[in-house]
Enzyme design. Structure first.
Site, PDB file in Angstrom:
ATOM      1  N   ARG A 118     -23.099 -12.940   9.497  1.00  0.00           N
ATOM      2  CA  ARG A 118     -21.797 -14.115   9.729  1.00  0.00           C
ATOM      3  C   ARG A 118     -21.458 -13.994   7.644  1.00  0.00           C
ATOM      4  NH1 ARG A 118     -25.049 -17.884  11.763  1.00  0.00           N
ATOM      5  NH2 ARG A 118     -24.098 -18.363  13.706  1.00  0.00           N
ATOM      6  N   LYS A 140      -8.028  -7.093   3.039  1.00  0.00           N
ATOM      7  CA  LYS A 140      -7.813  -7.395   4.520  1.00  0.00           C
ATOM      8  C   LYS A 140      -8.318  -6.246   5.687  1.00  0.00           C
ATOM      9  CE  LYS A 140      -2.493  -8.861   4.948  1.00  0.00           C
ATOM     10  NZ  LYS A 140      -1.769  -8.330   4.984  1.00  0.00           N
ATOM     11  N   LYS A 224      -0.633  -5.062  -6.635  1.00  0.00           N
ATOM     12  CA  LYS A 224      -0.648  -5.483  -4.936  1.00  0.00           C
ATOM     13  C   LYS A 224      -1.965  -6.645  -6.009  1.00  0.00           C
ATOM     14  CE  LYS A 224      -3.093  -5.534  -1.361  1.00  0.00           C
ATOM     15  NZ  LYS A 224      -3.317  -4.865   0.055  1.00  0.00           N
ATOM     16  N   ARG A 238       3.056 -12.902   0.402  1.00  0.00           N
ATOM     17  CA  ARG A 238       2.189 -11.446   0.657  1.00  0.00           C
ATOM     18  C   ARG A 238       3.007 -10.372   1.441  1.00  0.00           C
ATOM     19  NH1 ARG A 238      -4.711 -10.133   0.960  1.00  0.00           N
ATOM     20  NH2 ARG A 238      -3.883  -7.946   1.753  1.00  0.00           N
ATOM     21  N   ASN A 242       4.769  -5.815   3.323  1.00  0.00           N
ATOM     22  CA  ASN A 242       4.236  -5.480   5.105  1.00  0.00           C
ATOM     23  C   ASN A 242       5.598  -4.923   5.154  1.00  0.00           C
ATOM     24  OD1 ASN A 242       1.680  -5.918   5.630  1.00  0.00           O
ATOM     25  ND2 ASN A 242       2.520  -8.146   6.065  1.00  0.00           N
ATOM     26  N   HIS A 245       6.643  -2.312   7.656  1.00  0.00           N
ATOM     27  CA  HIS A 245       4.826  -2.288   8.284  1.00  0.00           C
ATOM     28  C   HIS A 245       5.610  -2.318   9.578  1.00  0.00           C
ATOM     29  CE1 HIS A 245       3.135  -1.367   4.653  1.00  0.00           C
ATOM     30  NE2 HIS A 245       2.277  -1.342   5.797  1.00  0.00           N
ATOM     31  N   HIS A 249       4.111  -0.125  12.287  1.00  0.00           N
ATOM     32  CA  HIS A 249       2.917  -0.114  13.030  1.00  0.00           C
ATOM     33  C   HIS A 249       3.404   0.075  14.743  1.00  0.00           C
ATOM     34  CE1 HIS A 249       0.639  -2.756  10.509  1.00  0.00           C
ATOM     35  NE2 HIS A 249       0.362  -2.181   9.942  1.00  0.00           N
ATOM     36  N   HIS A 262      -0.372   6.689   8.757  1.00  0.00           N
ATOM     37  CA  HIS A 262       0.050   4.719   8.916  1.00  0.00           C
ATOM     38  C   HIS A 262       0.732   5.483   7.734  1.00  0.00           C
ATOM     39  CE1 HIS A 262      -0.494   1.017   8.229  1.00  0.00           C
ATOM     40  NE2 HIS A 262      -0.170   0.622   5.972  1.00  0.00           N
TER      41      HIS A 262
HETATM   42  P1  NAD Z   1      -8.231   7.026   6.320  1.00  0.00           P
HETATM   43  O1  NAD Z   1      -9.052   6.243   6.246  1.00  0.00           O
HETATM   44  O2  NAD Z   1      -8.446   7.760   8.085  1.00  0.00           O
HETATM   45  O3  NAD Z   1      -7.906   8.593   5.521  1.00  0.00           O
HETATM   46  C1  NAD Z   1      -6.864   9.737   5.825  1.00  0.00           C
HETATM   47  C2  NAD Z   1      -8.143  10.872   6.179  1.00  0.00           C
HETATM   48  O4  NAD Z   1      -8.906  11.519   5.030  1.00  0.00           O
HETATM   49  C3  NAD Z   1      -9.531  11.495   6.805  1.00  0.00           C
HETATM   50  O5  NAD Z   1      -9.203  12.827   7.776  1.00  0.00           O
HETATM   51  C4  NAD Z   1     -10.421  10.897   5.819  1.00  0.00           C
HETATM   52  O6  NAD Z   1     -11.682  11.119   6.359  1.00  0.00           O
HETATM   53  C5  NAD Z   1      -9.920  12.137   5.096  1.00  0.00           C
HETATM   54  N1  NAD Z   1     -10.420  11.824   3.420  1.00  0.00           N
HETATM   55  C6  NAD Z   1     -10.946  10.498   2.954  1.00  0.00           C
HETATM   56  N2  NAD Z   1     -10.686  10.726   1.613  1.00  0.00           N
HETATM   57  C7  NAD Z   1     -10.842  11.461   1.029  1.00  0.00           C
HETATM   58  C8  NAD Z   1     -10.756  12.924   0.113  1.00  0.00           C
HETATM   59  N3  NAD Z   1     -10.873  12.446  -0.758  1.00  0.00           N
HETATM   60  N4  NAD Z   1     -10.920  14.428   0.949  1.00  0.00           N
HETATM   61  C9  NAD Z   1     -10.939  14.801   1.607  1.00  0.00           C
HETATM   62  N5  NAD Z   1     -10.282  13.777   2.643  1.00  0.00           N
HETATM   63  C10 NAD Z   1     -10.787  12.563   2.409  1.00  0.00           C
HETATM   64  O7  NAD Z   1      -6.536   6.777   6.426  1.00  0.00           O
HETATM   65  P2  NAD Z   1      -5.827   6.091   5.017  1.00  0.00           P
HETATM   66  O8  NAD Z   1      -4.287   6.385   5.039  1.00  0.00           O
HETATM   67  O9  NAD Z   1      -6.889   6.259   4.238  1.00  0.00           O
HETATM   68  O10 NAD Z   1      -5.589   4.425   5.561  1.00  0.00           O
HETATM   69  C11 NAD Z   1      -4.904   4.412   6.150  1.00  0.00           C
HETATM   70  C12 NAD Z   1      -5.388   3.113   7.061  1.00  0.00           C
HETATM   71  O11 NAD Z   1      -6.026   1.553   6.152  1.00  0.00           O
HETATM   72  C13 NAD Z   1      -4.711   2.598   8.535  1.00  0.00           C
HETATM   73  O12 NAD Z   1      -5.862   1.953   9.094  1.00  0.00           O
HETATM   74  C14 NAD Z   1      -4.211   1.460   7.765  1.00  0.00           C
HETATM   75  O13 NAD Z   1      -3.798   0.571   8.909  1.00  0.00           O
HETATM   76  C15 NAD Z   1      -5.150   0.825   6.580  1.00  0.00           C
HETATM   77  N6  NAD Z   1      -4.235  -0.283   6.149  1.00  0.00           N
HETATM   78  C16 NAD Z   1      -5.124  -0.726   5.214  1.00  0.00           C
HETATM   79  C17 NAD Z   1      -4.767  -2.065   4.882  1.00  0.00           C
HETATM   80  C18 NAD Z   1      -5.477  -3.243   3.766  1.00  0.00           C
HETATM   81  O14 NAD Z   1      -4.932  -3.860   3.057  1.00  0.00           O
HETATM   82  N7  NAD Z   1      -6.386  -3.220   4.480  1.00  0.00           N
HETATM   83  C19 NAD Z   1      -3.503  -1.530   3.572  1.00  0.00           C
HETATM   84  C20 NAD Z   1      -2.436  -0.732   3.884  1.00  0.00           C
HETATM   85  C21 NAD Z   1      -3.181   0.467   5.205  1.00  0.00           C
HETATM   86  N1  GLY Z   2      -1.003  -4.071   3.352  1.00  0.00           N
HETATM   87  C1  GLY Z   2      -0.569  -5.379   3.173  1.00  0.00           C
HETATM   88  C2  GLY Z   2      -1.866  -6.022   2.386  1.00  0.00           C
HETATM   89  O1  GLY Z   2      -2.685  -6.527   2.097  1.00  0.00           O
HETATM   90  O2  GLY Z   2      -1.624  -7.462   2.170  1.00  0.00           O
END
Ligand code: NAD
Ligand code: GLY
Length: 358
Positions: A118, A140, A224, A238, A242, A245, A249, A262
């Site tokens: 939890r 998030k 942000k 907030r 998006n 998005h 998405h 993404h």
């Molecule tokens: P990712 O986490 O898949 O990383 C991209 C690639 O880079 C992967 O292959 C990873 O292993 C590699 N990598 C990471 N760091 C590295 C480094 N320093 N050197 C070499 N390789 C490296 O993709 P991302 O773009 O970081 O994140 C995308 C995800 O984030 C999506 O799932 C999206 O939905 C999510 N997201 C979440 C929020 C949120 O508010 N929580 C906001 C935007 C995106």
């Molecule tokens: N990436 C959009 C949010 O965090 O609200």
């Protein structure tokens, strides 16, 4: 090093940005309150940075769980690997999880932290540009479902965000560009001056100039943090984060998770939002052209995949989290640097954008 504070009352936390931070235990240790911690990383990032991180926590009981790499693994099955590791290690509620990786690792580690026994503490250590400027900040967390992107999750804030910009040296160019899409997003939503600065600095950003990159990350995190502090649970403003998005998405889900990054899907989605805004009379042609040109400069796509029909879009858009009581709400632009969330859009204009009838 520069430090920002995300102001959430007694759940406020610092966002540290700078070079070499992975080797500064004094930044991590104050946020670990128990005697143990577990790093969650993936098979690409762990060989690069896990041992450097582990030197900070050598005095604590620690272990690591290394996940398969990729958006295709951002699901409940992979989360279960984290739970299994935590249970096998007899990890208790005072442990802290360390998310070492991009947005996929960060979102999954955060969700595991929110739900294991939890709730246990976690720290975000983002290693992609995208995760530094967006996903690691704001709480998030979650995973994808076959029927929709990020559909299972929780709002759950970290104890601290540690951004070591040196790790960007190993990121490949395509991933760097994907991160720039979210940076450009802040300019489009709420800061036209930043947008023009990005236009001027794009070559330096692509060349990974450390000072320019640090400035872009700082200003993005500032945006942000301000938005999340004002509306943590996305009651209204907030949702503006998006921009692009809803379309993006749908592209990620329809094309199969991981085929379009993404950030790439968000870039194409922001152009679609701009085209829709143009048809509504809210942007002019020059502004839409500026947006396209800036994204092309950042080496990002500016149109959705040709294989996607408007029915494909509508199928995925109908489960968007901004749908309320069956009504789709979209983020559109009313000039550069100003965006709105609205259900009051012309559905015929939306249909033209989706059918690429422009
Ligand atoms: P990712 O986490 O898949 O990383 C991209 C690639 O880079 C992967 O292959 C990873 O292993 C590699 N990598 C990471 N760091 C590295 C480094 N320093 N050197 C070499 N390789 C490296 O993709 P991302 O773009 O970081 O994140 C995308 C995800 O984030 C999506 O799932 C999206 O939905 C999510 N997201 C979440 C929020 C949120 O508010 N929580 C906001 C935007 C995106
Ligand atoms: N990436 C959009 C949010 O965090 O609200």
């Amino acid at each position: 090093m520069q430090t920002l504070e995300l102001d959430l009352g007694n759940r406020s936390y610092p966002i540290h940005i700078g070079r070499g931070l992975l080797s500064q235990p004094e930044l991590i240790l104050p946020h670990i309150h128990g005697a143990s911690c577990v790093t969650v990383s993936n098979e690409t990032v762990a060989p690069l940075y896990l041992s450097q991180l582990e030197q900070n926590i050598a005095a604590l009981k620690h272990s690591a769980v290394v996940l398969p790499d990729g958006e295709a693994f951002k699901n409940l099955e992979t989360i279960n690997l984290i739970y299994t590791h935590l249970l096998e290690q007899h990890v208790d509620r005072k442990t802290t999880l360390l998310a070492l990786g991009g947005g996929v690792v960060g979102d999954m580690c955060g969700f595991a932290a929110a739900s294991y026994q939890r709730g246990v503490n976690f720290i975000q250590i983002p290693t992609t540009l995208l995760s530094m400027v967006d996903s690691s900040v704001g709480g998030k967390t979650g995973v994808n479902h076959a029927l929709g992107k990020n559909m299972i999750g929780a709002f759950y804030q970290p104890q601290c965000v540690l951004i070591d910009t040196d790790v960007l040296s190993t990121l490949d160019d395509r991933e760097l560009s994907a991160g720039l899409a979210e940076v450009i997003k802040y300019g489009l939503i709420r800061d036209v001056e930043f947008l023009h600065w990005l236009d001027d600095q794009m070559d330096n950003l692509l060349a990974r100039d450390p000072d320019v990159m640090a400035e872009a990350i700082f200003r993005s995190c500032q945006h942000k943090a301000e938005v999340v502090a004002a509306d943590e649970f996305e009651a209204d403003q907030r949702a503006l984060l998006n921009l692009g998005h809803t379309f993006g998405h749908a592209i990620e889900s329809a094309m199969g998770y991981g085929n379009w990054l993404h950030g790439e899907a968000v870039a194409a989605g922001m152009v679609m939002a701009a085209e829709h805004s143009l048809l509504m009379g809210w942007l002019d042609t020059d502004e839409v052209e500026f947006i396209r040109r800036l994204l092309i400069k950042a080496r990002l796509p500016v149109a959705p995949p040709e294989s996607m029909s408007s029915d494909d879009f509508m199928r995925y858009m109908s489960v968007d989290k901004k749908v309320l009581d069956g009504t789709l709400r979209l983020i559109l632009m009313k000039g550069l640097g100003e965006s709105v969330i609205t259900a009051d859009f012309d559905p015929a204009a939306l249909q033209r954008v989706l059918a690429r009838d422009l």
